[in-house]
Design a protein around this motif. Structure first.
Motif, PDB file in Angstrom:
ATOM      1  N   GLY A   1       0.647  -1.160   0.155  1.00  0.00           N
ATOM      2  CA  GLY A   1       0.027  -0.223   0.047  1.00  0.00           C
ATOM      3  C   GLY A   1       0.832   0.979   0.007  1.00  0.00           C
ATOM      4  N   THR A   2       1.618   1.512   0.924  1.00  0.00           N
ATOM      5  CA  THR A   2       2.479   2.389   1.120  1.00  0.00           C
ATOM      6  C   THR A   2       3.591   2.660  -0.080  1.00  0.00           C
ATOM      7  OG1 THR A   2       4.319   1.375   2.595  1.00  0.00           O
ATOM      8  CG2 THR A   2       2.350   2.717   3.529  1.00  0.00           C
ATOM      9  N   GLY A   3       4.054   1.468  -0.532  1.00  0.00           N
ATOM     10  CA  GLY A   3       4.998   1.556  -1.861  1.00  0.00           C
ATOM     11  C   GLY A   3       4.374   2.056  -2.896  1.00  0.00           C
ATOM     12  N   LEU A   4       2.980   1.752  -3.162  1.00  0.00           N
ATOM     13  CA  LEU A   4       2.199   2.087  -4.504  1.00  0.00           C
ATOM     14  C   LEU A   4       1.858   3.483  -4.540  1.00  0.00           C
ATOM     15  CD1 LEU A   4      -0.121  -0.988  -5.170  1.00  0.00           C
ATOM     16  CD2 LEU A   4       2.176  -0.402  -6.308  1.00  0.00           C
ATOM     17  N   VAL A   5       1.838   3.870  -3.217  1.00  0.00           N
ATOM     18  CA  VAL A   5       1.381   5.315  -3.097  1.00  0.00           C
ATOM     19  C   VAL A   5       2.720   6.192  -3.499  1.00  0.00           C
ATOM     20  CG1 VAL A   5       0.981   7.250  -1.224  1.00  0.00           C
ATOM     21  CG2 VAL A   5      -0.516   5.107  -1.294  1.00  0.00           C
ATOM     22  N   LEU A   6       3.940   5.835  -2.836  1.00  0.00           N
ATOM     23  CA  LEU A   6       4.822   6.357  -3.213  1.00  0.00           C
ATOM     24  C   LEU A   6       5.467   6.318  -4.804  1.00  0.00           C
ATOM     25  CD1 LEU A   6       7.178   5.440   0.062  1.00  0.00           C
ATOM     26  CD2 LEU A   6       6.595   7.534  -0.869  1.00  0.00           C
ATOM     27  N   ILE A   7       5.128   5.051  -5.086  1.00  0.00           N
ATOM     28  CA  ILE A   7       5.500   4.895  -6.731  1.00  0.00           C
ATOM     29  C   ILE A   7       4.737   5.920  -7.447  1.00  0.00           C
ATOM     30  CG2 ILE A   7       5.325   3.376  -8.664  1.00  0.00           C
ATOM     31  CD1 ILE A   7       6.159   1.113  -6.689  1.00  0.00           C
TER      32      ILE A   7
ATOM     33  N   VAL B   1       4.488  13.336   3.552  1.00  0.00           N
ATOM     34  CA  VAL B   1       3.725  12.840   4.707  1.00  0.00           C
ATOM     35  C   VAL B   1       3.761  11.138   4.882  1.00  0.00           C
ATOM     36  CG1 VAL B   1       0.962  12.374   4.995  1.00  0.00           C
ATOM     37  CG2 VAL B   1       1.873  14.641   4.419  1.00  0.00           C
ATOM     38  N   THR B   2       3.818  10.424   3.610  1.00  0.00           N
ATOM     39  CA  THR B   2       4.102   8.959   3.623  1.00  0.00           C
ATOM     40  C   THR B   2       5.246   8.544   4.416  1.00  0.00           C
ATOM     41  OG1 THR B   2       2.684   8.990   1.544  1.00  0.00           O
ATOM     42  CG2 THR B   2       3.885   6.976   2.310  1.00  0.00           C
ATOM     43  N   ALA B   3       6.331   9.380   3.989  1.00  0.00           N
ATOM     44  CA  ALA B   3       7.582   8.688   4.636  1.00  0.00           C
ATOM     45  C   ALA B   3       7.544   9.176   6.093  1.00  0.00           C
ATOM     46  CB  ALA B   3       8.532   9.504   4.085  1.00  0.00           C
ATOM     47  N   ALA B   4       6.915  10.237   6.429  1.00  0.00           N
ATOM     48  CA  ALA B   4       6.935  10.818   7.936  1.00  0.00           C
ATOM     49  C   ALA B   4       6.114   9.717   8.590  1.00  0.00           C
ATOM     50  CB  ALA B   4       6.514  12.074   8.025  1.00  0.00           C
ATOM     51  N   VAL B   5       4.937   9.577   8.113  1.00  0.00           N
ATOM     52  CA  VAL B   5       3.875   8.340   8.763  1.00  0.00           C
ATOM     53  C   VAL B   5       4.753   7.064   8.934  1.00  0.00           C
ATOM     54  CG1 VAL B   5       1.862   6.877   8.591  1.00  0.00           C
ATOM     55  CG2 VAL B   5       1.938   9.402   8.232  1.00  0.00           C
ATOM     56  N   LEU B   6       5.479   6.458   7.958  1.00  0.00           N
ATOM     57  CA  LEU B   6       6.144   5.227   7.990  1.00  0.00           C
ATOM     58  C   LEU B   6       7.236   5.253   9.138  1.00  0.00           C
ATOM     59  CD1 LEU B   6       6.606   3.949   4.379  1.00  0.00           C
ATOM     60  CD2 LEU B   6       5.562   2.767   6.352  1.00  0.00           C
TER      61      LEU B   6
ATOM     62  N   ALA C   1      11.275  -3.355  10.920  1.00  0.00           N
ATOM     63  CA  ALA C   1      10.920  -2.142  11.835  1.00  0.00           C
ATOM     64  C   ALA C   1      12.136  -0.969  11.631  1.00  0.00           C
ATOM     65  CB  ALA C   1      10.201  -2.517  13.005  1.00  0.00           C
ATOM     66  N   GLY C   2      13.082  -1.294  12.132  1.00  0.00           N
ATOM     67  CA  GLY C   2      14.309  -0.516  12.159  1.00  0.00           C
ATOM     68  C   GLY C   2      14.839  -0.058  10.910  1.00  0.00           C
ATOM     69  N   ILE C   3      14.823  -0.862  10.110  1.00  0.00           N
ATOM     70  CA  ILE C   3      15.508  -0.426   8.658  1.00  0.00           C
ATOM     71  C   ILE C   3      14.482   0.222   7.984  1.00  0.00           C
ATOM     72  CG2 ILE C   3      16.060  -1.473   6.303  1.00  0.00           C
ATOM     73  CD1 ILE C   3      18.060  -2.174   8.545  1.00  0.00           C
ATOM     74  N   VAL C   4      13.264   0.044   8.065  1.00  0.00           N
ATOM     75  CA  VAL C   4      12.310   0.669   7.245  1.00  0.00           C
ATOM     76  C   VAL C   4      12.082   2.106   8.013  1.00  0.00           C
ATOM     77  CG1 VAL C   4       9.757   1.093   6.746  1.00  0.00           C
ATOM     78  CG2 VAL C   4      10.872  -1.013   6.458  1.00  0.00           C
ATOM     79  N   ALA C   5      12.010   2.314   9.458  1.00  0.00           N
ATOM     80  CA  ALA C   5      12.051   3.464  10.162  1.00  0.00           C
ATOM     81  C   ALA C   5      13.252   4.405   9.804  1.00  0.00           C
ATOM     82  CB  ALA C   5      12.177   3.414  11.681  1.00  0.00           C
TER      83      ALA C   5
ATOM     84  N   ALA D   1      13.037   7.730   7.828  1.00  0.00           N
ATOM     85  CA  ALA D   1      13.480   9.115   8.281  1.00  0.00           C
ATOM     86  C   ALA D   1      14.472   9.841   7.471  1.00  0.00           C
ATOM     87  CB  ALA D   1      14.157   8.858   9.603  1.00  0.00           C
ATOM     88  N   LEU D   2      15.399   9.263   6.809  1.00  0.00           N
ATOM     89  CA  LEU D   2      16.269   9.883   5.852  1.00  0.00           C
ATOM     90  C   LEU D   2      15.298  10.377   4.748  1.00  0.00           C
ATOM     91  CD1 LEU D   2      19.205   7.304   5.695  1.00  0.00           C
ATOM     92  CD2 LEU D   2      19.336   9.468   6.537  1.00  0.00           C
ATOM     93  N   MET D   3      14.442   9.745   4.322  1.00  0.00           N
ATOM     94  CA  MET D   3      13.652  10.254   3.080  1.00  0.00           C
ATOM     95  C   MET D   3      12.668  11.350   3.511  1.00  0.00           C
ATOM     96  SD  MET D   3      14.547   8.299   0.476  1.00  0.00           S
ATOM     97  CE  MET D   3      13.534   9.083  -0.667  1.00  0.00           C
TER      98      MET D   3
END
Length: 119
Positions: free
Chosen positions: A36-42, A67-72, A89-93, A97-99
Motif C-alpha cells: 500500500g505505502t509502496g504503491l502510494v510512493l511510486i 507525509v507518507t515517509a513521515a508516517v512510516l 522495523a528499524g531498517i524501514v524507520a 526518516a532519511l527520506m
C-alpha cells in the motif's frame, strides 16, 4: 537530485518488503502496509516525474511523499521501540526518516529545479 529519483526505488523497496514479509511469515499486515505505502510512493514519484517532464513543479506529489515517509517513520519507529527488531522495523524507520529529511529539504529549497537552457 530530483525527488522521483529516490521515491520510485523507495516505493519499490517497500513493495518488495511487503511481499517478502507475506511470503516468509504469512503476514497480511506486511503485505498491505508494504504494498500500500509502496504503491502510494511510486504513484507520487510518477506524478513528480511527469510534472518535471512538463517543466512544472509538483508540490502535491512532494507533500504526499513527505507525509507518507513521515508516517512510516513514526509507525515503524514505534514498532522498533516496542520490539527492538532491526529487521524490518528499524531498517524501514531509518530509511523513512532519511527520506522524510530529503523531502523536507526539497520543499524548503523549492522542489525540483529545472536545468538552465544552454544555447
Amino acid at each position: 537530485m530530483h525527488d522521483f529519483c529516490f521515491t520510485i526505488p523507495y516505493g519499490l523497496i517497500l513493495v518488495a518488503g511487503g511481499v517478502i514479509g507475506y511470503w516468509r511469515k504469512g503476514s497480511t499486515a506486511s503485505l498491505a502496509g508494504g504494498v500500500g505505502t509502496g504503491l502510494v510512493l511510486i504513484l507520487a514519484g510518477y506524478l513528480s516525474l511527469k510534472a518535471f517532464e512538463k517543466k512544472k513543479s509538483s508540490y502535491f506529489a512532494l507533500v504526499l511523499e513527505t507525509v507518507t515517509a513521515a508516517v512510516l517513520t513514526w509507525i515503524m519507529g514505534q514498532r522498533y521501540y516496542q520490539t527492538s527488531k532491526v529487521m524490518p522495523a528499524g531498517i524501514v524507520a531509518g530509511i523513512s526518516a532519511l527520506m522524510t529529511g530529503f523531502y523536507l529539504y526539497k520543499i524548503a529549497t523549492g522542489g525540483n529545479h529545472f536545468p538552465a537552457k544552454t544555447e
